[in-house]
Design a protein around this motif. Structure first.
Motif, short mmCIF file in Angstrom:
data_model
loop_
_atom_site.label_atom_id
_atom_site.label_comp_id
_atom_site.label_asym_id
_atom_site.label_seq_id
_atom_site.Cartn_x
_atom_site.Cartn_y
_atom_site.Cartn_z
N ARG A 128 18.89 -104.87 -68.03
CA ARG A 128 18.59 -106.02 -67.17
C ARG A 128 18.25 -107.23 -68.04
O ARG A 128 17.56 -107.10 -69.06
CB ARG A 128 17.40 -105.68 -66.26
CG ARG A 128 17.02 -106.79 -65.29
CD ARG A 128 16.12 -106.23 -64.18
NE ARG A 128 14.87 -105.72 -64.66
CZ ARG A 128 13.73 -106.44 -64.75
NH1 ARG A 128 13.73 -107.71 -64.38
NH2 ARG A 128 12.62 -105.88 -65.19
N THR A 145 22.03 -94.87 -58.70
CA THR A 145 20.64 -94.97 -59.12
C THR A 145 20.38 -96.27 -59.86
O THR A 145 19.36 -96.94 -59.65
CB THR A 145 20.27 -93.78 -60.03
OG1 THR A 145 20.50 -92.56 -59.32
CG2 THR A 145 18.82 -93.86 -60.47
N ALA A 148 20.27 -99.16 -57.42
CA ALA A 148 19.01 -99.19 -56.69
C ALA A 148 17.89 -99.77 -57.56
O ALA A 148 17.05 -100.55 -57.09
CB ALA A 148 18.65 -97.79 -56.21
N ASP A 149 17.86 -99.39 -58.84
CA ASP A 149 16.83 -99.92 -59.75
C ASP A 149 16.97 -101.42 -59.94
O ASP A 149 15.99 -102.15 -60.00
CB ASP A 149 16.92 -99.21 -61.10
CG ASP A 149 16.49 -97.75 -61.03
OD1 ASP A 149 15.82 -97.38 -60.04
OD2 ASP A 149 16.82 -96.98 -61.96
N ARG A 151 18.35 -103.59 -57.81
CA ARG A 151 17.94 -104.25 -56.57
C ARG A 151 16.42 -104.30 -56.46
O ARG A 151 15.85 -105.31 -56.04
CB ARG A 151 18.54 -103.54 -55.36
CG ARG A 151 20.04 -103.76 -55.18
CD ARG A 151 20.50 -103.27 -53.82
NE ARG A 151 21.94 -103.49 -53.62
CZ ARG A 151 22.86 -102.57 -53.87
NH1 ARG A 151 22.50 -101.38 -54.33
NH2 ARG A 151 24.14 -102.85 -53.68
N ALA A 152 15.78 -103.21 -56.84
CA ALA A 152 14.32 -103.17 -56.77
C ALA A 152 13.68 -104.19 -57.71
O ALA A 152 12.57 -104.67 -57.46
CB ALA A 152 13.82 -101.77 -57.12
N ALA A 153 14.39 -104.53 -58.80
CA ALA A 153 13.88 -105.52 -59.76
C ALA A 153 14.28 -106.94 -59.39
O ALA A 153 13.99 -107.88 -60.14
CB ALA A 153 14.39 -105.19 -61.16
N GLY A 154 14.94 -107.12 -58.25
CA GLY A 154 15.32 -108.45 -57.81
C GLY A 154 16.62 -108.97 -58.37
O GLY A 154 16.91 -110.17 -58.27
N GLU A 156 20.50 -109.60 -58.32
CA GLU A 156 21.52 -109.72 -57.28
C GLU A 156 22.92 -109.90 -57.85
O GLU A 156 23.88 -110.07 -57.10
CB GLU A 156 21.20 -110.91 -56.36
CG GLU A 156 19.87 -110.76 -55.62
CD GLU A 156 19.58 -111.95 -54.73
OE1 GLU A 156 20.30 -112.96 -54.85
OE2 GLU A 156 18.62 -111.87 -53.94
#
Length: 298
Positions: A128, A145, A148-149, A151-154, A156
């Motif tokens: 990231r 997975t 999902a990680d 997206r959870a960290a914002g 896009e």
């Protein structure tokens, strides 16, 4: 100061000769080439290095440092780049700097972005980035997975050659601006490349330009010129590059050989009865007699 940079961590085998200029000019690309072919890194890399130097009119002794993409990447292709870069640097007596290959894509991005490359085994390597700076260490995991990680960290938006391999997992993420992989600026000529991983090639050479030899588009593979830019300050200052260590992130497909099995013949034979021993001796005598008569026992 001339630096030869290379990366083989993805299907792209990429080489660039970079001239480290003083600010504000920054690193300038003198020549570069990339070939998309995941199965031919071993045969392609050395000739590409030779061709890039020839295109820039530079002899190997004029190179003052080597920069190598250190992964993460598949074991075989990554090792080709690491070993070749280390050997070339050792032959010239110059330092070799290893840089995380994902940084060769992520360092050219803006905003929150996930960089994805193919890890095979139905997995991806990823990291990231925030405005070109990596956040945390690279990882490897299943595409769903990883998505999902992110997206959870914002995050896009994703980029890199691995994202397109799993469109379902990364559906809904934005894509980088168009522009093609690693465009050169200035007067360098370019030939078409196969962005889907075929055997096409892209190359460029020419006089350095004031923009540092890089366009504003995000590269679609770890760009060697970006890797060189990331360690330019260390190279100019003569700092020790440290060990050239690959980032495999997992064990290779090949398994280590196991220890030898116990030899069964070394075990003591069970005691036999006198009757069995007599029968065995009689059978041996009969076999010997049959052999002397010119026939073999059935």
């Amino acid at each position: 100061m001339l630096v030869l940079a290379l990366d083989t961590s993805t299907a792209a085998c990429a080489v660039a000769l970079v001239e480290l200029g003083a600010p504000p000019a920054g690193p300038l690309v003198r020549a570069s080439r990339v070939v998309w072919d995941a199965r031919r890194h071993g045969e392609l890399l050395a000739p590409m290095m030779r061709d890039v130097l020839a295109a820039a009119g530079v002899r190997p002794p004029e190179v003052r440092a080597v920069v190598v993409g250190a992964g993460p990447g598949p074991f075989t292709s990554l090792r080709v780049g690491m070993v070749t870069g280390a050997a070339f640097a050792a032959a010239l007596g110059v330092p070799a700097y290893g840089v995380c290959s994902l940084d060769g894509i992520g360092a050219a991005t803006t905003g929150p972005v996930g960089v994805i490359t193919d890890a095979r085994r139905r997995e991806v390597f990823w990291a990231r980035y925030q405005d070109g700076t990596r956040v945390g260490e690279p990882g490897v995991g299943a595409p769903a997975t990883v998505a999902a990680d992110l997206r959870a960290a914002g995050v896009e938006r994703v980029t890199g050659p691995g994202a397109g391999l799993y469109p379902d997992a990364f559906a809904g993420f934005g894509t980088p601006p168009a522009g093609g992989p690693g465009e050169l600026t200035g007067s360098g000529e370019q030939s078409g490349s196969d962005a889907q991983g075929g055997s096409g090639a892209q190359s460029g050479s020419g006089e350095p330009s004031g923009s540092g030899g890089l366009s504003g588009a995000e590269p679609e593979y770890p760009a060697p010129e970006v890797l060189a830019r990331l360690v330019a300050a260390d190279i100019v200052a003569g700092r020790d590059p440290g060990p050239l260590t690959p980032r495999y992130l997992r064990r290779p497909d090949a398994a280590e050989p196991r220890g030898p099995k116990a030899v069964t013949a070394s075990r003591p034979e069970p005691a036999r009865s006198a009757t069995a021993a007599t029968g065995a001796a009689s059978a041996g005598a009969a076999s010997a007699g049959a052999a002397s008569a010119g026939t073999m026992p059935v």
